[in-house]
Design a protein around this motif. Structure first.
Motif, short mmCIF file in Angstrom:
data_model
loop_
_atom_site.label_atom_id
_atom_site.label_comp_id
_atom_site.label_asym_id
_atom_site.label_seq_id
_atom_site.Cartn_x
_atom_site.Cartn_y
_atom_site.Cartn_z
N LYS A 1 -10.53 4.67 9.92
CA LYS A 1 -9.62 4.57 9.98
C LYS A 1 -9.06 4.54 8.89
CE LYS A 1 -7.97 1.75 13.80
NZ LYS A 1 -7.40 1.11 15.32
N VAL A 2 -8.17 6.35 8.06
CA VAL A 2 -7.87 6.09 6.68
C VAL A 2 -6.35 6.57 6.91
CG1 VAL A 2 -8.00 7.85 4.94
CG2 VAL A 2 -10.08 7.83 6.33
N ILE A 3 -5.72 5.69 5.48
CA ILE A 3 -4.08 5.59 5.53
C ILE A 3 -4.19 6.74 4.15
CG2 ILE A 3 -2.36 4.29 4.60
CD1 ILE A 3 -3.41 2.05 6.80
N ILE A 4 -3.58 7.66 3.84
CA ILE A 4 -3.32 8.30 3.34
C ILE A 4 -1.66 8.16 2.30
CG2 ILE A 4 -3.18 10.14 1.89
CD1 ILE A 4 -4.86 11.66 4.03
N VAL A 5 -1.34 8.19 0.96
CA VAL A 5 -0.19 7.66 0.79
C VAL A 5 0.22 8.90 -0.38
CG1 VAL A 5 1.30 6.24 -0.87
CG2 VAL A 5 -0.52 5.00 0.58
N GLY A 6 0.84 9.75 0.43
CA GLY A 6 1.71 10.98 -0.61
C GLY A 6 0.96 12.40 0.18
N ALA A 7 2.08 13.08 0.36
CA ALA A 7 1.81 14.07 1.46
C ALA A 7 1.92 14.97 0.28
CB ALA A 7 2.48 14.01 2.68
N GLY A 8 1.82 15.45 -1.01
CA GLY A 8 1.85 17.08 -1.86
C GLY A 8 0.12 18.00 -1.28
N PHE A 9 -0.14 17.78 -2.13
CA PHE A 9 -1.54 19.14 -1.84
C PHE A 9 -2.41 18.29 -1.61
CE2 PHE A 9 1.93 22.59 -2.73
CZ PHE A 9 1.60 23.49 -2.38
N GLY A 10 -3.06 17.43 -2.76
CA GLY A 10 -3.98 16.39 -2.33
C GLY A 10 -3.61 15.69 -0.82
N LYS B 1 3.45 -4.06 6.60
CA LYS B 1 1.74 -4.29 7.19
C LYS B 1 0.82 -3.22 7.65
CE LYS B 1 -1.67 -7.59 5.05
NZ LYS B 1 -1.55 -8.68 5.54
N LEU B 2 0.42 -2.09 7.14
CA LEU B 2 -0.67 -1.08 8.10
C LEU B 2 -2.21 -1.40 7.22
CD1 LEU B 2 2.09 1.76 7.55
CD2 LEU B 2 1.20 0.44 9.33
N VAL B 3 -3.01 -1.75 8.38
CA VAL B 3 -4.47 -1.67 7.48
C VAL B 3 -5.37 -0.71 8.57
CG1 VAL B 3 -5.93 -3.30 7.90
CG2 VAL B 3 -3.99 -3.90 7.53
N ALA B 4 -6.33 -0.18 7.40
CA ALA B 4 -7.63 1.40 8.19
C ALA B 4 -9.14 0.34 7.79
CB ALA B 4 -6.85 2.48 7.46
N ASP B 5 -9.64 1.70 7.61
CA ASP B 5 -11.01 1.27 6.89
C ASP B 5 -10.52 1.38 5.08
OD1 ASP B 5 -12.57 0.73 9.29
OD2 ASP B 5 -12.13 2.44 9.44
N CYS B 6 -10.45 2.81 5.31
CA CYS B 6 -9.77 2.43 3.35
C CYS B 6 -8.43 3.78 3.39
CB CYS B 6 -10.75 3.35 3.19
SG CYS B 6 -10.74 5.42 3.92
N VAL B 7 -8.35 3.43 2.35
CA VAL B 7 -6.60 3.87 1.69
C VAL B 7 -7.08 4.79 0.39
CG1 VAL B 7 -5.08 3.51 1.18
CG2 VAL B 7 -5.74 1.98 2.35
N PHE B 8 -6.40 5.99 1.12
CA PHE B 8 -6.10 7.18 -0.64
C PHE B 8 -5.57 6.66 -0.95
CE2 PHE B 8 -9.03 10.59 2.51
CZ PHE B 8 -10.50 9.57 2.96
N ALA B 9 -5.20 6.68 -2.31
CA ALA B 9 -3.75 6.94 -3.18
C ALA B 9 -3.68 8.76 -2.90
CB ALA B 9 -3.84 5.50 -3.91
N ALA B 10 -2.54 9.14 -3.28
CA ALA B 10 -2.45 10.55 -3.35
C ALA B 10 -1.12 10.41 -3.93
CB ALA B 10 -2.40 11.40 -2.33
N GLU B 11 -0.65 9.76 -4.60
CA GLU B 11 0.71 9.81 -5.10
C GLU B 11 1.15 10.82 -6.63
OE1 GLU B 11 0.15 5.35 -6.04
OE2 GLU B 11 1.38 5.26 -4.20
N GLY B 12 0.40 11.36 -6.51
CA GLY B 12 1.10 12.40 -7.54
C GLY B 12 1.11 11.44 -9.47
N VAL B 13 0.80 12.39 -10.76
CA VAL B 13 0.78 11.86 -11.82
C VAL B 13 2.23 10.81 -12.05
CG1 VAL B 13 2.85 12.91 -11.94
CG2 VAL B 13 1.08 12.74 -13.81
N LYS B 14 2.38 10.25 -11.14
CA LYS B 14 3.37 8.96 -10.99
C LYS B 14 2.94 7.88 -10.86
CE LYS B 14 7.69 11.25 -12.34
NZ LYS B 14 8.83 11.58 -11.96
N SER B 15 1.51 7.42 -10.03
CA SER B 15 0.98 6.47 -9.12
C SER B 15 1.01 5.40 -9.56
CB SER B 15 0.06 7.20 -8.76
OG SER B 15 -1.08 6.23 -8.10
N ALA B 16 1.69 4.61 -8.68
CA ALA B 16 1.34 3.36 -8.80
C ALA B 16 0.18 2.63 -8.43
CB ALA B 16 2.56 2.64 -8.02
#
Ligand code: FAD
Length: 448
Positions: A13-22, A154-169
Motif C-alpha cells: 500500500k502506497v500513499i502519494i501526496v501531490g498530483a503533479g506530474f511526479g 490519519k491514513l496509513v500505508a506501507d510507505c509514503v511518497f511526498a510529491a508536493e513540488g518545490v514548496k514541499s513541507a
C-alpha cells in the motif's frame, strides 16, 4: 478504451501526496505494478492551468506505455521539427533540428494543463484512488508502516511518497528542519493564447500560419522563446530574465506588459509585437525558486521518500524537471515490485541509489544552458552559431527508466542487503564532482 496492463496485486500500500506530474506518474506506475495507491491532492478541482511544458524522449517512453495516452495527446502537442535561434535584434543565427533524436523516442511538448488532464484521466481510468481537496499536514513512520495526516484524518500505508513540488513541507521529515525555497535570481514571464491576432500581423504571421513553429531570441541575461501549437492556432512564449523585483512565489502572479517591455528595449520588433498581442489576463510572472541538493531523499526509517521537485527542483532551462519527476515514480514502482512487501524500506533505498546521481547530473543542465545563452559573446557566436544549440546528451535523453530499473534493480537490492556501498547511477563526471552543489550554491550566492 484499450485494455490496461497490470501485474497481479503485490499487497503493497502506497500513499502519494501531490498530483503533479511526479505524483500522478508514480500513482500510475504503482498501479501498473500491482501496488495499491491512495493519491492525495490539496487542490479541490484540477483545472487545465499553466502554459507550455516539454517532455523529452526519456519520458516519452513512459507516456507510450500508458495505453491510449499518446493517441489522446497527439492532437494537442507541438509538432515543429526544429528551433530557430536569433539574436535579440532579430538576426537569424541557426536552426536546431530534432530529427536526429527521433530514434531516442517521442518528445511531447504542449500545454501543461491539457497534458496533465490526459494523464489524470488515465490514472482515473486505471482506478487509482485519487482524493482531491486533501491537504496533508503531517507525515509519520514506524518500523512497520508510514502515513500522513490529511484534512485531520490519519491514513496509513506501507510507505509514503511526498510529491508536493518545490514548496514541499515533506522535506522537513528528511532534513529535520525547515528548508525554505531560495530565489534562483531569475524569473519568467509566460503566456499562452489564441494566435488569431498574430496571424493578422505581417511581422508575426510566419510564426502561426504554416503550422507549428518554435523560435528563440537570445540577449544578455535574458532569452525569449515562442512556440505555436495545434497547427499554429495557439501560441505561447516565455521570457526568462533577471529577478530584480520582490514578486511572490506564485504560479499565477499576474504579469504587466509594460514591465515586460522594459526588459526588451532594443529587441526585435517582432518580439514586441508578440508581447503587444498578448491578452493581459494571459500574462503571468513566475519567480524561479531553487533548493540546495539534499543529502538523501529518504526519511530516517526509509518508509517515506521525496520524489519530483520536492526532492530535486529543476530550472525550466534544463527542460527535464517533469521528465525526471516521472522517472522517479517508474523506478519506485519497480524497486517495490522487486523488494516486496517485507522489504519496503530496502525498496526506497534502492530507489535513491538508482536515481540520486542521474537526477543531480540532469539538474545541472538547467544552469549551464541558461549561462550558455545569457552570457553569450556574439562576436564568437557568429563564427559558429551552433554553440547556441541546446545540449542534447544521449546519457540523459536516450534513456528508458523502466528498462534501466529492471536491468539494475536486482544488483542494487543485493548490494544493499549485503550492506555494501551502492554506487549511485550515472555519477557526475570527475571534473563535475560536487558540481551540483557548487553550481547551485554559486547561483544562489549571486543573489545574496
Ligand atoms: C516556469 C517553469 C517552467 C517549466 N517548464 C518545464 C518544461 O518545459 N519541462 C520540464 O520537464 N519541466 C519544466 N519545469 C519543471 C517542472 O514543472 C517540474 O519539475 C515538475 O512539474 C515537478 O512536478 P512535481 O509533481 O514534482 O511537482 P508539482 O507539479 O509542483 O506538483 C505538486 C503537487 O502537490 C500538491 N501539494 C502540495 N502540497 C500538498 C499538500 N500538503 N497536500 C496535498 N497536496 C499537496 C500541489 O497542489 C501540486 O498539485 C518548469 C518549471 C517552471 C517553474
Amino acid at each position: 478504451m484499450p485494455e490496461l496492463s497490470k501485474l497481479p496485486p503485490s499487497g503493497i500500500k502506497v500513499i502519494i501526496v501531490g498530483a503533479g506530474f511526479g505524483g500522478l506518474c508514480a500513482a500510475i506506475e504503482c498501479n501498473r505494478k500491482g501496488h495499491e495507491v491512495i493519491l492525495l491532492e490539496k487542490v479541490k478541482q484540477l483545472k487545465p492551468l499553466g502554459d507550455v511544458i516539454s517532455f523529452s524522449s526519456n519520458s516519452g517512453h513512459i507516456f507510450e506505455r500508458w495505453e491510449g495516452v499518446v493517441d489522446e495527446l497527439d492532437p494537442i502537442v507541438h509538432k515543429s521539427t526544429g528551433l530557430d535561434f536569433h539574436d535579440w535584434m532579430g538576426n537569424f543565427a541557426t536552426r536546431q533540428e530534432w530529427g536526429d533524436e527521433k530514434q531516442w523516442g517521442r518528445r511531447i511538448n504542449g500545454h501543461r494543463g491539457q497534458i496533465h488532464d490526459v494523464v489524470y484521466q488515465h490514472a482515473k481510468a486505471r482506478g487509482v484512488d485519487i482524493r482531491l481537496g486533501q491537504t496533508v499536514t503531517d507525515y509519520f513512520e514506524t518500523d512497520t508502516e508510514a502515513g500522513v495526516v490529511s484534512n485531520g484524518e490519519k491514513l496509513v500505508a506501507d510507505c509514503v511518497f511526498a510529491a508536493e513540488g518545490v514548496k514541499s513541507a515533506g522535506r522537513k521529515i528528511v532534513l529535520g528542519t525547515e528548508d525554505p525555497p531560495k530565489p534562483s535570481g531569475y524569473a519568467v514571464y509566460r503566456s499562452w493564447f489564441n494566435s488569431d491576432d498574430l496571424a493578422k500581423n505581417e511581422r508575426t504571421k510566419h510564426l502561426v500560419v504554416n503550422g507549428d513553429t518554435h523560435t528563440g531570441w537570445i540577449g544578455e541575461d535574458k532569452h525569449f522563446l515562442a512556440a505555436s501549437v495545434k497547427g499554429g492556432k495557439e501560441f505561447s512564449w516565455v521570457l526568462t530574465h533577471k529577478d530584480d523585483g520582490d514578486i511572490e512565489e506564485d504560479w499565477q502572479f499576474p504579469g504587466n506588459k509594460n514591465e515586460v517591455k522594459k526588459h526588451l528595449v532594443g529587441w526585435a520588433p517582432v518580439v514586441h509585437d508578440i508581447v503587444d498581442a498578448t491578452p493581459p489576463d494571459r500574462l503571468f510572472d513566475y519567480k524561479l525558486v531553487f533548493r540546495d541538493p539534499l543529502p538523501t531523499f529518504l526519511s530516517p526509517k526509509a518508509r517515506i521518500c521525496l520524489i519530483g521537485d520536492a526532492a530535486h527542483p529543476f530550472l525550466p532551462t534544463s527542460i527535464q524537471g517533469a521528465s525526471q519527476s516521472m522517472e522517479d515514480g517508474v523506478t519506485l514502482a519497480i524497486t517495490l515490485e522487486k523488494a516486496g512487501k517485507a522489504d519496503v524500506p530496502l525498496a526506497l533505498r534502492a530507489y535513491e541509489a538508482i536515481r540520486y546521481g542521474r537526477v543531480h547530473r540532469a539538474q545541472m543542465t538547467g544552469v549551464t544552458t541558461r549561462e550558455q545563452w545569457h552570457k553569450a559573446d556574439w562576436n564568437e557566436i557568429w563564427k559558429d552559431t551552433k554553440v547556441l544549440h541546446l545540449k542534447r546528451d544521449a546519457w540523459l535523453l536516450d534513456f528508458d527508466a523502466e528498462t534501466h530499473a529492471y536491468e539494475v534493480v536486482d544488483d542494487v537490492l543485493k548490494d544493499l542487503r549485503q550492506g555494501k556501498p551502492v554506487k549511485t547511477d550515472t555519477p557526475p563526471e570527475p571534473e563535475q564532482k560536487n558540481g551540483v552543489q557548487s553550481v547551485i550554491a554559486t547561483e544562489v550566492d549571486q543573489l545574496a
